[in-house]
Scaffold this active site. Sequence first.
Site, PDB file in Angstrom:
ATOM      1  N   SER A   1      71.964  26.442 -68.037  1.00 26.73           N
ATOM      2  CA  SER A   1      70.674  27.136 -68.050  1.00 26.73           C
ATOM      3  C   SER A   1      69.763  26.433 -69.033  1.00 26.73           C
ATOM      4  O   SER A   1      70.231  25.698 -69.917  1.00 26.73           O
ATOM      5  CB  SER A   1      70.894  28.593 -68.485  1.00 26.73           C
ATOM      6  OG  SER A   1      69.678  29.219 -68.808  1.00 26.73           O
TER       7      SER A   1
ATOM      8  N   TYR B   1      73.504  35.834 -74.004  1.00 26.42           N
ATOM      9  CA  TYR B   1      73.422  34.837 -72.947  1.00 26.42           C
ATOM     10  C   TYR B   1      73.379  33.428 -73.534  1.00 26.42           C
ATOM     11  O   TYR B   1      74.088  32.525 -73.070  1.00 26.42           O
ATOM     12  CB  TYR B   1      72.179  35.100 -72.099  1.00 26.42           C
ATOM     13  CG  TYR B   1      72.077  34.242 -70.855  1.00 26.42           C
ATOM     14  CD1 TYR B   1      72.957  34.421 -69.795  1.00 26.42           C
ATOM     15  CD2 TYR B   1      71.103  33.253 -70.738  1.00 26.42           C
ATOM     16  CE1 TYR B   1      72.872  33.647 -68.650  1.00 26.42           C
ATOM     17  CE2 TYR B   1      71.008  32.476 -69.592  1.00 26.42           C
ATOM     18  CZ  TYR B   1      71.900  32.674 -68.557  1.00 26.42           C
ATOM     19  OH  TYR B   1      71.811  31.904 -67.423  1.00 26.42           O
TER      20      TYR B   1
END
Length: 237
Positions: free
Chosen positions: A141, A154
Amino acid sequence: MGDSLAGKTAVVTGASRGIGSRIARRLAREGARVALVARTREDLARLATEIAYESFVVECDLTDKPSVDRATALIQETFNAAPDILINNAGIFQMAPLDQTEDHVFEKMLATNLVAPFRFIRAFLPSMRIRGTGDIVSIGSIADRKIFDGNAAYAASKFGLRAMHEVLREELRGSGVRSTLISPSGVDTPLWETVDEPGKPRDRSDMLTADDVVNAIMYALTQPREVNVYELRISHS
Protein backbone atom coordinates in the site's frame (compact mmCIF):
# COMPACT_ATOMS: atom_id res chain seq x y z
CA MET A 1 10.08 -12.76 -24.37
CA GLY A 2 7.62 -12.75 -21.44
CA ASP A 3 6.81 -15.70 -19.23
CA SER A 4 3.60 -17.61 -20.06
CA LEU A 5 1.24 -18.52 -17.22
CA ALA A 6 -0.45 -21.35 -19.12
CA GLY A 7 -0.43 -24.54 -17.07
CA LYS A 8 0.94 -22.88 -13.94
CA THR A 9 -0.61 -23.16 -10.49
CA ALA A 10 -1.51 -20.15 -8.38
CA VAL A 11 -2.86 -19.27 -4.94
CA VAL A 12 -4.79 -16.05 -4.35
CA THR A 13 -5.70 -15.08 -0.79
CA GLY A 14 -8.67 -12.79 -0.29
CA ALA A 15 -10.02 -14.11 -3.58
CA SER A 16 -13.71 -13.60 -2.83
CA ARG A 17 -13.89 -9.92 -3.82
CA GLY A 18 -12.06 -6.80 -4.96
CA ILE A 19 -8.50 -7.16 -6.24
CA GLY A 20 -8.43 -10.83 -5.27
CA SER A 21 -11.36 -11.85 -7.43
CA ARG A 22 -10.05 -9.82 -10.36
CA ILE A 23 -6.56 -11.35 -10.25
CA ALA A 24 -8.06 -14.85 -9.89
CA ARG A 25 -10.13 -14.31 -13.02
CA ARG A 26 -7.14 -12.94 -14.92
CA LEU A 27 -4.84 -15.79 -13.91
CA ALA A 28 -7.45 -18.33 -14.98
CA ARG A 29 -7.93 -16.52 -18.28
CA GLU A 30 -4.18 -16.82 -18.86
CA GLY A 31 -4.40 -20.57 -18.32
CA ALA A 32 -3.36 -20.97 -14.68
CA ARG A 33 -5.05 -23.30 -12.18
CA VAL A 34 -6.11 -21.15 -9.23
CA ALA A 35 -6.69 -21.99 -5.57
CA LEU A 36 -9.23 -19.45 -4.31
CA VAL A 37 -8.60 -18.69 -0.65
CA ALA A 38 -10.94 -16.73 1.65
CA ARG A 39 -13.29 -17.18 4.58
CA THR A 40 -16.61 -17.07 2.71
CA ARG A 41 -17.18 -20.37 0.91
CA GLU A 42 -20.34 -19.21 -0.87
CA ASP A 43 -18.61 -16.26 -2.54
CA LEU A 44 -15.66 -18.43 -3.52
CA ALA A 45 -17.96 -21.11 -4.95
CA ARG A 46 -19.67 -18.53 -7.17
CA LEU A 47 -16.31 -17.27 -8.36
CA ALA A 48 -15.07 -20.80 -9.03
CA THR A 49 -18.15 -21.46 -11.14
CA GLU A 50 -17.53 -18.28 -13.15
CA ILE A 51 -13.85 -19.04 -13.67
CA ALA A 52 -14.43 -22.74 -14.34
CA TYR A 53 -10.85 -23.44 -15.48
CA GLU A 54 -9.68 -25.95 -12.83
CA SER A 55 -10.07 -23.48 -9.98
CA PHE A 56 -10.99 -24.76 -6.54
CA VAL A 57 -12.23 -23.32 -3.25
CA VAL A 58 -10.09 -23.21 -0.11
CA GLU A 59 -12.09 -21.94 2.84
CA CYS A 60 -9.68 -20.40 5.35
CA ASP A 61 -9.68 -18.04 8.32
CA LEU A 62 -6.42 -16.25 7.65
CA THR A 63 -6.14 -15.11 11.26
CA ASP A 64 -6.17 -18.70 12.56
CA LYS A 65 -2.97 -20.77 12.33
CA PRO A 66 -4.65 -24.22 12.25
CA SER A 67 -6.94 -22.98 9.47
CA VAL A 68 -3.97 -21.69 7.47
CA ASP A 69 -2.09 -24.95 8.06
CA ARG A 70 -5.05 -26.96 6.75
CA ALA A 71 -5.43 -24.65 3.74
CA THR A 72 -1.77 -24.77 2.71
CA ALA A 73 -1.69 -28.56 3.13
CA LEU A 74 -4.81 -28.93 0.96
CA ILE A 75 -3.32 -26.70 -1.72
CA GLN A 76 -0.07 -28.66 -1.89
CA GLU A 77 -1.98 -31.95 -1.93
CA THR A 78 -4.27 -30.76 -4.73
CA PHE A 79 -1.44 -29.33 -6.83
CA ASN A 80 0.87 -32.20 -5.85
CA ALA A 81 3.49 -29.50 -5.22
CA ALA A 82 3.90 -25.98 -3.97
CA PRO A 83 2.17 -23.48 -6.26
CA ASP A 84 4.10 -21.70 -8.96
CA ILE A 85 2.55 -18.39 -7.89
CA LEU A 86 1.48 -17.08 -4.48
CA ILE A 87 -0.49 -13.82 -4.38
CA ASN A 88 -0.70 -12.49 -0.80
CA ASN A 89 -3.66 -10.21 -1.41
CA ALA A 90 -5.99 -10.58 1.60
CA GLY A 91 -6.15 -7.50 3.79
CA ILE A 92 -8.36 -5.52 6.12
CA PHE A 93 -8.42 -1.77 6.71
CA GLN A 94 -9.86 0.27 9.55
CA MET A 95 -9.09 3.81 10.62
CA ALA A 96 -8.90 5.25 14.15
CA PRO A 97 -6.51 7.40 16.17
CA LEU A 98 -3.96 5.24 17.97
CA ASP A 99 -5.45 5.90 21.42
CA GLN A 100 -8.90 4.89 20.13
CA THR A 101 -7.73 1.71 18.41
CA GLU A 102 -8.94 -1.37 20.27
CA ASP A 103 -6.47 -4.16 21.00
CA HIS A 104 -8.49 -6.70 19.03
CA VAL A 105 -8.58 -4.41 15.96
CA PHE A 106 -4.80 -3.87 16.04
CA GLU A 107 -4.16 -7.60 16.50
CA LYS A 108 -6.58 -8.65 13.75
CA MET A 109 -5.04 -6.22 11.26
CA LEU A 110 -1.55 -7.53 11.97
CA ALA A 111 -2.80 -11.13 11.81
CA THR A 112 -4.49 -10.62 8.43
CA ASN A 113 -2.13 -8.19 6.71
CA LEU A 114 1.23 -9.44 8.00
CA VAL A 115 1.14 -12.77 9.83
CA ALA A 116 -1.01 -14.55 7.23
CA PRO A 117 1.36 -13.69 4.34
CA PHE A 118 4.26 -14.88 6.51
CA ARG A 119 2.54 -18.22 7.11
CA PHE A 120 1.68 -18.78 3.45
CA ILE A 121 5.21 -17.91 2.34
CA ARG A 122 6.73 -20.15 5.01
CA ALA A 123 4.50 -23.06 3.95
CA PHE A 124 5.39 -22.92 0.24
CA LEU A 125 8.89 -21.44 0.09
CA PRO A 126 10.94 -24.57 0.95
CA SER A 127 9.48 -26.46 -2.02
CA MET A 128 9.87 -23.43 -4.28
CA ARG A 129 13.56 -23.28 -3.32
CA ILE A 130 14.08 -26.97 -4.08
CA ARG A 131 12.30 -26.57 -7.42
CA GLY A 132 14.34 -23.45 -8.18
CA THR A 133 11.40 -21.37 -9.38
CA GLY A 134 8.32 -19.56 -8.10
CA ASP A 135 6.73 -16.16 -7.70
CA ILE A 136 5.64 -14.54 -4.44
CA VAL A 137 3.65 -11.34 -4.90
CA SER A 138 2.50 -9.35 -1.88
CA ILE A 139 0.04 -6.47 -2.06
CA GLY A 140 1.33 -3.54 -0.06
CA SER A 141 0.00 0.00 0.00
CA ILE A 142 1.00 3.61 -0.17
CA ALA A 143 0.75 3.20 3.62
CA ASP A 144 3.80 0.90 3.61
CA ARG A 145 5.93 4.03 3.09
CA LYS A 146 3.78 7.04 3.96
CA ILE A 147 2.12 7.85 7.27
CA PHE A 148 -1.51 9.02 7.52
CA ASP A 149 -3.54 10.08 10.54
CA GLY A 150 -5.71 7.31 11.89
CA ASN A 151 -3.57 4.60 10.29
CA ALA A 152 -1.61 3.23 13.24
CA ALA A 153 -2.73 -0.38 12.88
CA TYR A 154 -2.84 -0.48 9.09
CA ALA A 155 0.51 1.28 8.65
CA ALA A 156 2.15 -1.02 11.19
CA SER A 157 0.94 -4.04 9.23
CA LYS A 158 1.95 -2.68 5.82
CA PHE A 159 5.33 -1.31 6.92
CA GLY A 160 5.94 -4.75 8.40
CA LEU A 161 4.92 -6.44 5.14
CA ARG A 162 7.35 -4.28 3.19
CA ALA A 163 10.14 -5.06 5.67
CA MET A 164 9.43 -8.79 5.38
CA HIS A 165 9.45 -8.52 1.58
CA GLU A 166 12.81 -6.75 1.59
CA VAL A 167 14.35 -9.39 3.86
CA LEU A 168 12.89 -12.11 1.63
CA ARG A 169 14.36 -10.48 -1.47
CA GLU A 170 17.83 -10.65 0.07
CA GLU A 171 17.36 -14.25 1.12
CA LEU A 172 16.13 -15.32 -2.32
CA ARG A 173 18.99 -13.95 -4.39
CA GLY A 174 20.18 -16.61 -6.83
CA SER A 175 17.46 -19.08 -5.81
CA GLY A 176 15.26 -18.72 -8.90
CA VAL A 177 12.33 -17.70 -6.69
CA ARG A 178 11.12 -14.14 -7.25
CA SER A 179 9.48 -11.82 -4.72
CA THR A 180 7.55 -8.70 -5.72
CA LEU A 181 5.79 -6.02 -3.68
CA ILE A 182 2.96 -4.12 -5.37
CA SER A 183 2.27 -0.86 -3.50
CA PRO A 184 -0.79 0.97 -4.84
CA SER A 185 -2.26 4.24 -3.67
CA GLY A 186 -6.00 4.23 -2.90
CA VAL A 187 -7.92 1.56 -4.82
CA ASP A 188 -11.67 1.69 -5.41
CA THR A 189 -12.75 -1.64 -3.87
CA PRO A 190 -15.46 -2.82 -1.45
CA LEU A 191 -12.88 -2.46 1.35
CA TRP A 192 -13.94 1.19 1.69
CA GLU A 193 -17.48 0.12 2.62
CA THR A 194 -16.17 -1.04 6.00
CA VAL A 195 -14.62 2.36 6.79
CA ASP A 196 -16.60 4.66 9.07
CA GLU A 197 -16.85 8.41 8.68
CA PRO A 198 -14.83 10.65 8.67
CA GLY A 199 -12.22 8.35 7.10
CA LYS A 200 -14.42 7.22 4.20
CA PRO A 201 -13.68 9.12 0.96
CA ARG A 202 -16.70 10.84 -0.56
CA ASP A 203 -15.41 10.57 -4.12
CA ARG A 204 -13.52 7.50 -5.31
CA SER A 205 -13.26 8.58 -8.96
CA ASP A 206 -9.61 9.55 -8.56
CA MET A 207 -8.60 6.16 -7.16
CA LEU A 208 -7.00 3.26 -8.96
CA THR A 209 -9.25 0.43 -10.07
CA ALA A 210 -8.74 -3.19 -9.07
CA ASP A 211 -7.77 -3.92 -12.67
CA ASP A 212 -4.98 -1.34 -12.47
CA VAL A 213 -3.45 -3.37 -9.65
CA VAL A 214 -4.05 -6.62 -11.54
CA ASN A 215 -2.16 -5.20 -14.54
CA ALA A 216 0.80 -4.41 -12.29
CA ILE A 217 0.76 -7.94 -10.87
CA MET A 218 0.63 -9.42 -14.36
CA TYR A 219 3.53 -7.25 -15.48
CA ALA A 220 5.69 -8.67 -12.71
CA LEU A 221 4.61 -12.28 -13.26
CA THR A 222 5.15 -12.30 -17.02
CA GLN A 223 8.68 -10.94 -17.11
CA PRO A 224 11.39 -13.34 -18.34
CA ARG A 225 12.59 -15.55 -15.47
CA GLU A 226 15.91 -13.71 -15.25
CA VAL A 227 14.04 -10.45 -14.50
CA ASN A 228 12.75 -9.83 -10.96
CA VAL A 229 10.45 -6.86 -10.51
CA TYR A 230 11.42 -5.98 -6.96
CA GLU A 231 8.71 -3.41 -6.30
CA LEU A 232 6.01 -1.49 -8.18
CA ARG A 233 4.54 1.68 -6.67
CA ILE A 234 1.49 2.79 -8.61
CA SER A 235 -0.95 5.67 -8.28
CA HIS A 236 -3.75 7.38 -10.20
CA SER A 237 -2.25 9.87 -12.64
